[in-house]
Design an enzyme around this catalytic site. Structure first.
Site, PDB file in Angstrom:
ATOM      1  N   HIS A 267     -18.284  63.876  14.076  1.00 16.44           N
ATOM      2  CA  HIS A 267     -17.391  63.029  13.306  1.00 16.44           C
ATOM      3  C   HIS A 267     -16.279  62.557  14.239  1.00 16.44           C
ATOM      4  O   HIS A 267     -15.785  63.334  15.047  1.00 16.44           O
ATOM      5  CB  HIS A 267     -16.815  63.819  12.119  1.00 16.44           C
ATOM      6  CG  HIS A 267     -16.161  62.959  11.082  1.00 16.44           C
ATOM      7  ND1 HIS A 267     -14.894  62.455  11.227  1.00 16.44           N
ATOM      8  CD2 HIS A 267     -16.607  62.512   9.885  1.00 16.44           C
ATOM      9  CE1 HIS A 267     -14.592  61.738  10.148  1.00 16.44           C
ATOM     10  NE2 HIS A 267     -15.604  61.745   9.326  1.00 16.44           N
ATOM     11  N   ASP A 318     -21.469  62.901   5.370  1.00 19.11           N
ATOM     12  CA  ASP A 318     -22.452  61.846   5.121  1.00 19.11           C
ATOM     13  C   ASP A 318     -23.874  62.400   5.152  1.00 19.11           C
ATOM     14  O   ASP A 318     -24.736  61.956   4.402  1.00 19.11           O
ATOM     15  CB  ASP A 318     -22.322  60.743   6.180  1.00 19.11           C
ATOM     16  CG  ASP A 318     -20.953  60.112   6.156  1.00 19.11           C
ATOM     17  OD1 ASP A 318     -20.493  59.746   5.059  1.00 19.11           O
ATOM     18  OD2 ASP A 318     -20.327  59.992   7.226  1.00 19.11           O
TER      19      ASP A 318
END
Lengths: 377, 377
Positions: A267, A318
């Protein structure tokens, strides 16, 4: 290099590292891997609070008591029905339209039928935040039913946003784990600091434009693949492995050997763990069991363990939200609109914070083009 | 103060003075009072070039030759007709809707009927810029005719944007001075650096979202009273003096004595003269004479001379554009939409520049809220 002043500070490309404003809504510590909304850790909130409670927290800075929550719940359920002309727009929309473009247009059109659209009072803005939070799920479900040739399901008058949306979308009530997991997804995506869509909304709001204008702009920002679309890419990968009938571990190892990127890992902000991923992983297990469909869960576990072992990278929010939505049989082009249906709480919180002590947001550009040209006419 | 990093730079509130990006589109020197588009002085362009030529300059960095201009002209005139469903939306819109909200919704809806909406190629983006520039005037004129109970006038297939818009709006062809002056207004408002609406558009575009999303957001930003609405305030003042039958000089002196602000004087950016104001003042004189209506011109001259003498402040572009639009009998709530109809050229130029070398635009926020709270559940 004159651009409105004689001083010439260095260019901060993409405004990286520049602090544009102060906020009391959310803090992210990428190094420690923590995320707080209004002082509460995201794991505490996702396990113990509903999306409605979290929305109240984001808007008011404190969690609601029972009376405040009941009042918010009543306001939210009362505002779910769309103005007839917004319904009409959804009826006219081509079935192959991008749902984010539909949401953007629908939200913009809501303003035309809201007598308070240009009322800049704190009270009117709070009511508009309630309306937008209530109406966005109806827009999405209505459009999805219609494009599938199905009659829209009228919004329920007494159920949570999660329960109501899943019911409107599928025409039947969700199970307990489905409702609870989807609600947690809404909590986990409700807010994430000054991301590009929230920032776009605040830039628009800072001109003292109205909430519909700012939210329409934020939706446009969320639509961008660099912002809202990561879990769609994860779902594409899972679907591809499924269609090919491939062994997930072998598939991933092959990709890694070819130096290809696996979607949903690492991320930009979180350098260690994405605190939202662990919560979803746990919920996905229960959900898959309730639905009697562990396909996406099993595949996700193998992939995440393989990538962690091989690359030392953790799956992010996600990665697991793709499997959650897949298991809930939500079409992948609704993933980003659902992100918006959740983030509306954070966007509107940021706007109300912006207007509480407003200041125009307007950086400068450095001119690097030609000078002294003449048309000669 | 962690927000995604351990370093803690100073907060640049409103991003004032921060340089966010480099541009070759426009430069403003507020101290010297100069404005250039792509190297050309705004006075040279406004006197010698059409809005179509200036649009080409903003999009391509050079002025067009005769063949290039003819090609652009053909593309622009070919794209003026709205998709039937966007017309339908305009037909359903309440007549008392804010024209900026109508424009925002109409532009968002155009995307639903543009097969290239999500084509991110340079060529497709150029074609979308042409379409938006061609269709925005049709949206505005259609809505204005309808709210006045009149049939919309179909767009002309071979005339300038200025001539076509005034014809669609009024149902009759404009005079020479009207067409030329309105065209100059479009040139003067086409571009102005990294203002709030352009910046909002670039923030949205930088997520790699599409042109319609970015322009919808930019329109929302322009709608804000701190950005696009100054000439409406000027018109309100002129109309008030007119209705009261007051002597303009005495009215202004009285206001100044009471320490009240006169709208349309001074400028946040231009410390001396707004270079756009002088051009408009000259054109307003000719236009008023052609129209046989010197009311707004006469009033403007008295007011601007009085304020200059008493306060040393020069009238800005908003001051004179109000009188120009008033003399052209354009309703004041169309002033800001017309600003957008012009600025679409600058907005789309900035987007194409952004995408040429894209980078996410995402500053940080400093967290000043509580920490360590627990739900205790």
């Amino acid at each position: 290099m004159s651009q409105e002043s004689n001083s010439a500070p260095a260019t901060a490309k993409g405004l990286e590292g520049v602090i544009a404003l102060e906020t009391a809504i959310c803090d992210i510590d990428g190094v420690k891997g923590t995320l707080i909304y209004g002082g509460y850790d995201i794991q505490d909130l996702a396990k113990n609070c509903t999306f409605e409670e979290v929305t109240y927290l984001l808007w008011n800075g404190v969690l609601p008591d029972a009376i405040q929550l009941a009042h918010l719940h009543r306001s939210l359920t009362a505002e779910r029905i769309l103005p007839p002309m917004v319904k009409e727009i959804l009826e006219m929309t081509p079935e192959d339209a991008d749902p984010m473009a539909v949401l953007r247009t629908g939200v913009s059109a809501l303003a035309l039928f809201d007598g308070e659209a240009d009322d800049a009072s704190t009270e009117a803005n709070y009511r508009k935040a309630v309306r937008l939070t209530a109406q966005i799920p109806t827009i999405l479900a209505h459009f999805d039913r219609r494009r599938n040739g199905l009659d829209p399901v009228p919004p329920l008058t007494d159920s949570s946003i999660s329960h109501n949306f899943l019911t409107m979308l599928h025409g039947k009530e969700p199970g307990d784990a489905a409702e609870k997991t989807f609600d947690a997804c809404l909590v986990l995506h409700a807010e994430h600091g000054l991301n590009a869509s929230t920032f776009a909304g605040r830039v628009i709001g800072a001109t003292l434009s109205d909430m519909y204008s700012a939210i329409t702009g934020a939706i446009g920002g969320l639509k961008g693949p660099l912002h809202g679309g990561a879990n769609i890419e994860v779902m594409k990968m899972l679907a591809q492995i499924d269609q090919e009938g491939a062994d997930p571990k072998a598939w991933v190892l092959n990709k890694l050997q070819n130096k290809e990127r696996i979607m949903g890992f690492g991320h930009r902000v979180y350098k260690t763990l994405d605190p939202r991923a662990a919560i979803l992983q746990e919920m996905l297990a229960k959900l898959s069991s309730e639905r009697g469909n562990t396909k996406w869960y099993d595949m996700s576990m193998v992939i995440s363990e393989t990538v962690l072992k091989e690359k030392g990278l953790h799956a992010n929010v996600d990665f697991f939200s793709a499997s959650v939505y897949g298991t809930l049989e939500i079409p992948s082009d609704l993933f980003t609109p659902i992100f918006g249906m959740s983030r509306i709480s954070g966007w509107t919180a940021h706007l109300m914070e912006q207007w509480h002590d407003n200041r125009l947001i307007r950086p400068r550009a450095a001119y690097i083009g030609p000078r002294g040209l003449k048309t000669g006419r």
